[in-house]
Write a protein that holds these residues in place. Structure first.
Motif, PDB file in Angstrom:
ATOM      1  N   ILE A 198      -2.176   0.295 -36.967  1.00  0.00           N
ATOM      2  CA  ILE A 198      -0.583   0.450 -37.245  1.00  0.00           C
ATOM      3  C   ILE A 198      -0.290   1.936 -37.152  1.00  0.00           C
ATOM      4  N   GLN A 199      -1.315   2.627 -37.901  1.00  0.00           N
ATOM      5  CA  GLN A 199      -0.798   4.195 -37.829  1.00  0.00           C
ATOM      6  C   GLN A 199      -1.200   4.705 -36.665  1.00  0.00           C
ATOM      7  N   GLY A 200      -2.114   4.309 -35.901  1.00  0.00           N
ATOM      8  CA  GLY A 200      -2.316   4.785 -34.341  1.00  0.00           C
ATOM      9  C   GLY A 200      -3.270   5.918 -34.301  1.00  0.00           C
ATOM     10  N   SER A 201      -3.854   6.245 -35.692  1.00  0.00           N
ATOM     11  CA  SER A 201      -4.893   7.285 -35.565  1.00  0.00           C
ATOM     12  C   SER A 201      -5.460   7.459 -36.991  1.00  0.00           C
ATOM     13  N   GLY A 202      -6.705   8.005 -37.065  1.00  0.00           N
ATOM     14  CA  GLY A 202      -7.125   8.151 -38.427  1.00  0.00           C
ATOM     15  C   GLY A 202      -8.336   8.981 -38.430  1.00  0.00           C
ATOM     16  N   ARG A 203      -8.764   9.281 -39.484  1.00  0.00           N
ATOM     17  CA  ARG A 203     -10.264  10.097 -39.805  1.00  0.00           C
ATOM     18  C   ARG A 203     -11.329   9.144 -40.140  1.00  0.00           C
ATOM     19  N   LEU A 204     -12.537   9.431 -39.778  1.00  0.00           N
ATOM     20  CA  LEU A 204     -13.498   8.899 -40.123  1.00  0.00           C
ATOM     21  C   LEU A 204     -14.729   9.763 -40.591  1.00  0.00           C
ATOM     22  N   LEU A 215     -17.232  14.344 -39.988  1.00  0.00           N
ATOM     23  CA  LEU A 215     -15.669  13.896 -40.011  1.00  0.00           C
ATOM     24  C   LEU A 215     -15.312  13.943 -38.471  1.00  0.00           C
ATOM     25  N   VAL A 216     -14.706  12.826 -38.100  1.00  0.00           N
ATOM     26  CA  VAL A 216     -14.181  12.876 -36.731  1.00  0.00           C
ATOM     27  C   VAL A 216     -12.825  12.210 -36.744  1.00  0.00           C
ATOM     28  N   ARG A 217     -12.084  12.380 -35.771  1.00  0.00           N
ATOM     29  CA  ARG A 217     -10.699  11.754 -35.703  1.00  0.00           C
ATOM     30  C   ARG A 217     -10.821  10.680 -34.538  1.00  0.00           C
ATOM     31  N   LEU A 218     -10.201   9.529 -34.746  1.00  0.00           N
ATOM     32  CA  LEU A 218     -10.004   8.356 -33.835  1.00  0.00           C
ATOM     33  C   LEU A 218      -8.460   8.696 -33.402  1.00  0.00           C
ATOM     34  N   ALA A 219      -8.186   8.971 -32.102  1.00  0.00           N
ATOM     35  CA  ALA A 219      -6.956   9.167 -31.656  1.00  0.00           C
ATOM     36  C   ALA A 219      -6.508   7.975 -30.683  1.00  0.00           C
ATOM     37  N   PHE A 220      -5.166   7.691 -30.600  1.00  0.00           N
ATOM     38  CA  PHE A 220      -4.690   6.512 -30.121  1.00  0.00           C
ATOM     39  C   PHE A 220      -5.111   6.619 -28.503  1.00  0.00           C
ATOM     40  N   ALA A 221      -5.508   5.501 -27.871  1.00  0.00           N
ATOM     41  CA  ALA A 221      -5.792   5.668 -26.669  1.00  0.00           C
ATOM     42  C   ALA A 221      -5.199   4.216 -25.776  1.00  0.00           C
ATOM     43  N   GLY A 222      -4.462   3.534 -26.476  1.00  0.00           N
ATOM     44  CA  GLY A 222      -3.968   2.523 -25.516  1.00  0.00           C
ATOM     45  C   GLY A 222      -3.939   1.024 -26.550  1.00  0.00           C
ATOM     46  N   THR A 223      -3.180   0.146 -25.900  1.00  0.00           N
ATOM     47  CA  THR A 223      -2.987  -0.884 -26.702  1.00  0.00           C
ATOM     48  C   THR A 223      -3.257  -2.182 -25.718  1.00  0.00           C
ATOM     49  N   ASN A 224      -3.477  -3.473 -26.159  1.00  0.00           N
ATOM     50  CA  ASN A 224      -3.445  -4.667 -25.189  1.00  0.00           C
ATOM     51  C   ASN A 224      -2.076  -5.281 -24.731  1.00  0.00           C
ATOM     52  N   ASP A 225      -0.982  -4.398 -25.060  1.00  0.00           N
ATOM     53  CA  ASP A 225       0.059  -4.830 -24.302  1.00  0.00           C
ATOM     54  C   ASP A 225       1.024  -5.683 -24.886  1.00  0.00           C
ATOM     55  N   HIS A 226       0.500  -6.001 -26.052  1.00  0.00           N
ATOM     56  CA  HIS A 226       1.416  -7.038 -26.892  1.00  0.00           C
ATOM     57  C   HIS A 226       2.421  -6.235 -27.738  1.00  0.00           C
ATOM     58  N   PRO A 227       3.505  -6.968 -28.310  1.00  0.00           N
ATOM     59  CA  PRO A 227       4.390  -6.550 -29.082  1.00  0.00           C
ATOM     60  C   PRO A 227       3.899  -6.434 -30.606  1.00  0.00           C
ATOM     61  N   TYR A 228       4.150  -5.347 -31.123  1.00  0.00           N
ATOM     62  CA  TYR A 228       3.883  -5.199 -32.620  1.00  0.00           C
ATOM     63  C   TYR A 228       4.775  -6.147 -33.352  1.00  0.00           C
ATOM     64  N   GLN A 229       4.154  -6.720 -34.361  1.00  0.00           N
ATOM     65  CA  GLN A 229       4.631  -7.673 -35.369  1.00  0.00           C
ATOM     66  C   GLN A 229       4.367  -7.326 -36.818  1.00  0.00           C
TER      67      GLN A 229
END
Length: 373
Positions: A198-204, A215-229
């Motif tokens: 939901i946040q779209g990114s985070g730190r691991l 420590l690494v970052r996970l950045a947004f790279a795409g979606t399955n193209d379904h709408p957010y609910q």
């Protein structure tokens, strides 16, 4: 521009010369003080789809303008100048020069170079909604096992769009086969994974195969193209809770652990990530937003780009039970749920405190864009 023929031009010049010769000299004109600079409406962007209108106002309308600590705001503006919007690119050399100036000089420069416009909905309503987002900080492992069993994936090769839903990704062998070998890391808790989606990114804080941590970052790279609910909306519609904040959702899950998958699968949208290093100066800023620059905690917002262009400085005012805010921010990001003229998502930073703040913030909002004169 209409074309003037040479004959007409010459005739006009001859008439002017004759008039000058036959008319006695005029007394010198009275010199008036210069008129105030009026912003050119032609220079303003046109908010898309009739979502917003901008109304020019005086600086005195901006709540708290005289008391904001502008130093942090300048750090966010320097980031915007890494990829400036065309209207602001000419100002960036001055912005950089003023990064070491005091508040008074920065404030005077804002007033001299920018014009505030109150943002309103198409019907003239200036009131909107402020929410918040953040970067979760989570423990993770490079390999599954020892309680780490929830994968975070790189994007697969998607032969069709929309791709599989969240439930199908969790349950269908054919979906899981296409994700084989694409896990970046593994979490313990599926709810933490949902929050990260939901946040779209985070730190691991990740444990490598050899036992070392980094420590690494996970950045947004795409979606399955379904709408957010919204899972919070799902709970409210079920009559399961009256508190749809993240603390309220977690309290409901603690009382209903057998319904975890039901809650997860109510949101068909699934997010994929890419791993980025996180050290040095990068660790002092958030992930890159839609503008393509790193976000600054407390000074970056996500907006509807059809109402406010990326890279625009914005005065934000919000008063509610969670926080009182009146400050200069930068429009540097967007989100699927950030729709409408007076709508913003406030980047709170990272870690548990930012998460607690972001999970509860939902209150009224007013916005003013600051546009070059």
């Amino acid at each position: 521009m209409k074309t003037v023929s040479v004959r007409l031009l010459c005739t006009a010049l001859l008439g002017a010369l004759l008039a000058a010769c036959s008319t006695p000299p005029s007394p010198p004109p009275v010199v008036s003080p210069p008129a105030p600079v009026v912003p050119s409406a032609a220079a303003l962007p046109t908010p898309g789809q009739g979502k917003a209108r901008w109304v020019a106002v005086g600086w005195s309308e901006l709540p708290g303008f005289a008391s904001d600590d502008l130093h942090d705001a300048w750090n966010a503006w320097l980031k915007s100048c890494e990829r400036p919007a065309p209207a602001f690119a000419p100002l960036c050399p001055e912005v950089r020069r003023l990064s070491i100036a005091g508040d008074a000089e920065q404030r005077a420069w804002l007033q001299a170079r920018l014009q505030p416009y109150r943002v309103e909905a198409a019907d003239g309503n200036p009131d909107g909604l402020l929410t918040s987002y953040y970067e979760p900080l989570l423990d993770a492992a490079r390999q599954p096992g020892n309680g780490f069993g929830v994968p975070l994936y790189r994007p697969p090769a998607m032969a069709r769009k929309p791709w599989y839903t969240r439930q199908q990704i969790d349950t269908l062998p054919e979906a899981q086969a296409q994700l084989a070998g694409r896990a970046i890391a593994w979490l313990r808790d599926p709810i933490d994974a949902l929050v990260l989606h939901i946040q779209g990114s985070g730190r691991l804080r990740i444990t490598e195969a050899d036992g070392s941590q980094r420590l690494v970052r996970l950045a947004f790279a795409g979606t399955n193209d379904h709408p957010y609910q919204s899972v919070g909306r799902w709970l409210l519609d079920q009559g399961a809770t009256r508190d749809a904040s993240w603390p309220g959702i977690k309290a409901w899950l603690a009382a209903n652990p057998q319904r975890v998958n039901e809650l997860l699968w109510s949101n068909p949208r699934y997010v994929f990530f890419r791993e980025e290093p996180l050290d040095g100066l990068d660790a002092a800023f958030g992930p890159k937003g839609a503008q393509g620059v790193a976000l600054t905690p407390g000074r970056s917002i996500a907006v509807d780009r059809h109402s406010i262009p990326y890279g625009t400085p914005v005065w934000l005012a919000s008063s509610g039970p969670q926080v009182q805010l009146a400050r200069l921010v930068q429009a540097q990001d967007t989100g699927s749920a950030i729709v409408g003229a007076v709508r913003a998502d406030y980047f709170a930073g990272w870690g548990p405190e930012a998460g607690e703040f972001a999970g509860r913030l939902k209150q009224g909002l007013r916005l003013w864009v600051l546009w070059p004169r």
